[in-house]
Write a protein that holds these residues in place. Sequence first.
Motif, PDB file in Angstrom:
ATOM      1  N   TYR A   1      18.356  32.128  31.371  1.00 33.23           N
ATOM      2  CA  TYR A   1      19.197  30.982  31.020  1.00 33.23           C
ATOM      3  C   TYR A   1      20.651  31.397  31.090  1.00 33.23           C
ATOM      4  O   TYR A   1      21.012  32.488  30.625  1.00 33.23           O
ATOM      5  CB  TYR A   1      18.853  30.487  29.611  1.00 33.23           C
ATOM      6  N   ASP A   2      21.467  30.567  31.684  1.00 36.30           N
ATOM      7  CA  ASP A   2      22.894  30.856  31.737  1.00 36.30           C
ATOM      8  C   ASP A   2      23.657  29.549  31.861  1.00 36.30           C
ATOM      9  O   ASP A   2      23.142  28.551  32.383  1.00 36.30           O
ATOM     10  CB  ASP A   2      23.214  31.758  32.936  1.00 36.30           C
ATOM     11  N   THR A   3      24.874  29.576  31.362  1.00 36.59           N
ATOM     12  CA  THR A   3      25.757  28.425  31.530  1.00 36.59           C
ATOM     13  C   THR A   3      27.044  28.912  32.167  1.00 36.59           C
ATOM     14  O   THR A   3      27.380  30.091  32.128  1.00 36.59           O
ATOM     15  CB  THR A   3      26.094  27.766  30.179  1.00 36.59           C
ATOM     16  N   GLY A   4      27.756  27.995  32.759  1.00 31.21           N
ATOM     17  CA  GLY A   4      29.030  28.330  33.365  1.00 31.21           C
ATOM     18  C   GLY A   4      29.713  27.063  33.836  1.00 31.21           C
ATOM     19  O   GLY A   4      29.217  25.952  33.613  1.00 31.21           O
TER      20      GLY A   4
ATOM     21  N   GLY B   1      31.723  21.349  37.550  1.00 34.79           N
ATOM     22  CA  GLY B   1      31.730  21.221  36.100  1.00 34.79           C
ATOM     23  C   GLY B   1      30.831  22.237  35.437  1.00 34.79           C
ATOM     24  O   GLY B   1      30.460  23.261  36.012  1.00 34.79           O
ATOM     25  N   GLU B   2      30.480  21.925  34.190  1.00 35.48           N
ATOM     26  CA  GLU B   2      29.620  22.800  33.396  1.00 35.48           C
ATOM     27  C   GLU B   2      28.180  22.664  33.897  1.00 35.48           C
ATOM     28  O   GLU B   2      27.675  21.548  34.069  1.00 35.48           O
ATOM     29  CB  GLU B   2      29.664  22.374  31.920  1.00 35.48           C
ATOM     30  N   TYR B   3      27.552  23.810  34.109  1.00 33.20           N
ATOM     31  CA  TYR B   3      26.130  23.762  34.471  1.00 33.20           C
ATOM     32  C   TYR B   3      25.312  24.537  33.452  1.00 33.20           C
ATOM     33  O   TYR B   3      25.819  25.439  32.769  1.00 33.20           O
ATOM     34  CB  TYR B   3      25.891  24.322  35.879  1.00 33.20           C
ATOM     35  N   GLU B   4      24.067  24.168  33.347  1.00 38.33           N
ATOM     36  CA  GLU B   4      23.089  24.922  32.556  1.00 38.33           C
ATOM     37  C   GLU B   4      21.941  25.266  33.493  1.00 38.33           C
ATOM     38  O   GLU B   4      21.224  24.377  33.948  1.00 38.33           O
ATOM     39  CB  GLU B   4      22.588  24.085  31.363  1.00 38.33           C
ATOM     40  N   LEU B   5      21.822  26.541  33.768  1.00 39.13           N
ATOM     41  CA  LEU B   5      20.793  27.027  34.689  1.00 39.13           C
ATOM     42  C   LEU B   5      19.662  27.642  33.887  1.00 39.13           C
ATOM     43  O   LEU B   5      19.872  28.594  33.133  1.00 39.13           O
ATOM     44  CB  LEU B   5      21.402  28.061  35.641  1.00 39.13           C
ATOM     45  N   HIS B   6      18.477  27.095  34.061  1.00 36.84           N
ATOM     46  CA  HIS B   6      17.306  27.630  33.376  1.00 36.84           C
ATOM     47  C   HIS B   6      16.240  27.922  34.428  1.00 36.84           C
ATOM     48  O   HIS B   6      15.798  27.026  35.148  1.00 36.84           O
ATOM     49  CB  HIS B   6      16.783  26.633  32.334  1.00 36.84           C
ATOM     50  N   ILE B   7      15.849  29.191  34.520  1.00 41.12           N
ATOM     51  CA  ILE B   7      14.772  29.581  35.430  1.00 41.12           C
ATOM     52  C   ILE B   7      13.591  30.014  34.575  1.00 41.12           C
ATOM     53  O   ILE B   7      13.752  30.834  33.666  1.00 41.12           O
ATOM     54  CB  ILE B   7      15.198  30.742  36.344  1.00 41.12           C
ATOM     55  N   SER B   8      12.436  29.460  34.861  1.00 40.26           N
ATOM     56  CA  SER B   8      11.275  29.822  34.052  1.00 40.26           C
ATOM     57  C   SER B   8      10.049  29.952  34.933  1.00 40.26           C
ATOM     58  O   SER B   8       9.941  29.315  35.987  1.00 40.26           O
ATOM     59  CB  SER B   8      11.032  28.774  32.962  1.00 40.26           C
ATOM     60  N   GLU B   9       9.164  30.806  34.505  1.00 37.93           N
ATOM     61  CA  GLU B   9       7.882  30.932  35.202  1.00 37.93           C
ATOM     62  C   GLU B   9       7.106  29.640  35.014  1.00 37.93           C
ATOM     63  O   GLU B   9       7.155  29.022  33.959  1.00 37.93           O
ATOM     64  CB  GLU B   9       7.094  32.107  34.637  1.00 37.93           C
ATOM     65  N   TRP B  10       6.392  29.262  36.061  1.00 42.04           N
ATOM     66  CA  TRP B  10       5.642  28.022  35.999  1.00 42.04           C
ATOM     67  C   TRP B  10       4.265  28.244  36.593  1.00 42.04           C
ATOM     68  O   TRP B  10       4.110  28.973  37.577  1.00 42.04           O
ATOM     69  CB  TRP B  10       6.389  26.910  36.751  1.00 42.04           C
TER      70      TRP B  10
ATOM     71  N   ARG C   1      28.086  34.792  31.166  1.00 49.07           N
ATOM     72  CA  ARG C   1      27.730  35.423  32.427  1.00 49.07           C
ATOM     73  C   ARG C   1      27.671  34.366  33.501  1.00 49.07           C
ATOM     74  O   ARG C   1      26.623  33.855  33.853  1.00 49.07           O
ATOM     75  CB  ARG C   1      26.369  36.099  32.296  1.00 49.07           C
ATOM     76  N   VAL C   2      28.797  33.994  34.007  1.00 45.97           N
ATOM     77  CA  VAL C   2      28.840  32.985  35.045  1.00 45.97           C
ATOM     78  C   VAL C   2      28.394  33.609  36.364  1.00 45.97           C
ATOM     79  O   VAL C   2      28.574  34.796  36.585  1.00 45.97           O
ATOM     80  CB  VAL C   2      30.269  32.424  35.151  1.00 45.97           C
ATOM     81  N   GLY C   3      27.792  32.777  37.234  1.00 45.51           N
ATOM     82  CA  GLY C   3      27.351  33.272  38.528  1.00 45.51           C
ATOM     83  C   GLY C   3      28.504  33.811  39.347  1.00 45.51           C
ATOM     84  O   GLY C   3      29.672  33.558  39.073  1.00 45.51           O
ATOM     85  N   GLY C   4      28.170  34.571  40.398  1.00 45.62           N
ATOM     86  CA  GLY C   4      29.194  35.174  41.241  1.00 45.62           C
ATOM     87  C   GLY C   4      29.744  34.187  42.255  1.00 45.62           C
ATOM     88  O   GLY C   4      29.146  33.152  42.545  1.00 45.62           O
ATOM     89  N   GLU C   5      30.864  34.562  42.848  1.00 43.67           N
ATOM     90  CA  GLU C   5      31.545  33.658  43.779  1.00 43.67           C
ATOM     91  C   GLU C   5      30.722  33.389  45.036  1.00 43.67           C
ATOM     92  O   GLU C   5      30.637  32.277  45.523  1.00 43.67           O
ATOM     93  CB  GLU C   5      32.898  34.257  44.169  1.00 43.67           C
TER      94      GLU C   5
ATOM     95  N   THR D   1      14.377  39.723  48.062  1.00 39.37           N
ATOM     96  CA  THR D   1      15.495  39.338  47.202  1.00 39.37           C
ATOM     97  C   THR D   1      15.757  37.845  47.399  1.00 39.37           C
ATOM     98  O   THR D   1      15.736  37.346  48.529  1.00 39.37           O
ATOM     99  CB  THR D   1      16.760  40.150  47.556  1.00 39.37           C
ATOM    100  N   TYR D   2      15.983  37.168  46.297  1.00 40.53           N
ATOM    101  CA  TYR D   2      16.248  35.736  46.351  1.00 40.53           C
ATOM    102  C   TYR D   2      17.639  35.438  45.825  1.00 40.53           C
ATOM    103  O   TYR D   2      18.112  36.093  44.888  1.00 40.53           O
ATOM    104  CB  TYR D   2      15.188  34.974  45.546  1.00 40.53           C
ATOM    105  N   TYR D   3      18.281  34.471  46.447  1.00 38.63           N
ATOM    106  CA  TYR D   3      19.609  34.023  46.027  1.00 38.63           C
ATOM    107  C   TYR D   3      19.518  32.569  45.573  1.00 38.63           C
ATOM    108  O   TYR D   3      18.912  31.736  46.259  1.00 38.63           O
ATOM    109  CB  TYR D   3      20.603  34.141  47.180  1.00 38.63           C
ATOM    110  N   ILE D   4      20.102  32.305  44.435  1.00 43.72           N
ATOM    111  CA  ILE D   4      20.162  30.941  43.928  1.00 43.72           C
ATOM    112  C   ILE D   4      21.630  30.519  43.917  1.00 43.72           C
ATOM    113  O   ILE D   4      22.471  31.190  43.312  1.00 43.72           O
ATOM    114  CB  ILE D   4      19.557  30.841  42.520  1.00 43.72           C
ATOM    115  N   VAL D   5      21.910  29.432  44.614  1.00 41.68           N
ATOM    116  CA  VAL D   5      23.270  28.914  44.689  1.00 41.68           C
ATOM    117  C   VAL D   5      23.336  27.626  43.878  1.00 41.68           C
ATOM    118  O   VAL D   5      22.599  26.668  44.153  1.00 41.68           O
ATOM    119  CB  VAL D   5      23.678  28.641  46.152  1.00 41.68           C
ATOM    120  N   VAL D   6      24.203  27.617  42.870  1.00 41.78           N
ATOM    121  CA  VAL D   6      24.454  26.407  42.091  1.00 41.78           C
ATOM    122  C   VAL D   6      25.667  25.733  42.706  1.00 41.78           C
ATOM    123  O   VAL D   6      26.757  26.310  42.748  1.00 41.78           O
ATOM    124  CB  VAL D   6      24.718  26.745  40.605  1.00 41.78           C
ATOM    125  N   ASP D   7      25.459  24.514  43.201  1.00 33.97           N
ATOM    126  CA  ASP D   7      26.516  23.810  43.929  1.00 33.97           C
ATOM    127  C   ASP D   7      26.633  22.398  43.364  1.00 33.97           C
ATOM    128  O   ASP D   7      25.992  22.058  42.352  1.00 33.97           O
ATOM    129  CB  ASP D   7      26.157  23.786  45.423  1.00 33.97           C
TER     130      ASP D   7
END
Length: 349
Positions: free
Chosen positions: A62-65, A165-174, A43-47, A152-158
């Motif tokens: 958790y997602d990778t892409g 390249g390959e990313y590993e996105l981990h969002i967790s409650e803190w 499940r890669v993030g959207g464009e 609504t929140y947007y997270i941009v991986v840049d």
Amino acid sequence: MRLPLAVSVILLVAPVLAAASGTSSELPEKHSVPTGTPVYEGRVGGEDVENAVPIPTAWDFYDTGNTCGFLDDYDEACPYTGSTSPDVVYSFTLTSWLCIEIDLCASAYDTKVYVYQDEVTPGDPLACNDDADCPTLYRSRIGPLLLDGGHTYYIVVDGYGNDCGEYELHISEWEGCTPCAPCPPDGIDEGEGPCYDGYVDNFNGGCNSVPPVFSVVEPSPEPIIFCGLGGNYDDNAFRDTDWYWMDLTCEETTITLDVVAEFPPVVGFVDMSPGCDNITGFYSYVTGVQCYSTYITETLPAGEWVAFVASSEWNNWPCDSEYHLTISGYEQCVPAESASWGTLKALYR
Ligand SMILES: [Ca+2]
Ligand SMILES: [Ca+2]
Ligand SMILES: [Ca+2]
Ligand SMILES: [Ca+2]
């Protein structure tokens, strides 16, 4: 006696002056979608923001892409700008507040990450990180970040430069968001205590209290810091309001108010010279997000003034939410007579 909600609302519907934060719905110009875009597993993030991939569980995701097949739609300075790296976008909507950490530390390239609230406004992210204190250099992490319900929140991986390249996105409650506004060592306790259901503010509710009551600010050549509490009660029908009285009767004075709060604050000036029965709402105010500095500077005509602090929302902000208010520029005023007397003495010296 508690006054109806409308009394508090009056203070929020005052004219919005220049200090209110502005947002724009402008989005960056879109690129055309190229042919032959590489397809990656998972499940890669959207464009871009319009194709943002929804995150069902923002408190544990958790997602990778791989960003390399995507386009460069966004960039932010945090603090380096000018990146042309491709980016992907995720989104989620919260019904109540949430404290999170966004972690890209395990990614394989020089990442950047941005968070936006409600709309992706270039240059105005809620949070932004390029290089965090990760085990591997140049990876990104944001947190603790306190997010508000009803948005609504947007997270941009840049990426930095043109890296991808390959990313590993981990969002967790803190748990780390509280306290995000601890009282500085030189802070003065507001002294009010937390609100609660059925609360009556007989402490510093200003013109919302009967009779009116204020926290009186003592002038000081140094910035004055008050540490207080605020929040919502009675099923969000009410909020605690804190009114800090300043005597600026001797001259026009430039005052800066700076609030860091665990709730999204409203901070502003109320001209008290007409008296509570005749005040017309805010002279000027600004609203902000929780855990970040929200400030306003105003040159106030000589008179009686209030610095007002409260939650800007009626949205389940806990009554024991901390804030600190820094008042700068409120020095002991020197009455005009003193200057005249000095001039007289000089004449007869
Ligand atoms: Ca980019
Ligand atoms: Ca980086
Ligand atoms: Ca208070
Ligand atoms: Ca109060």
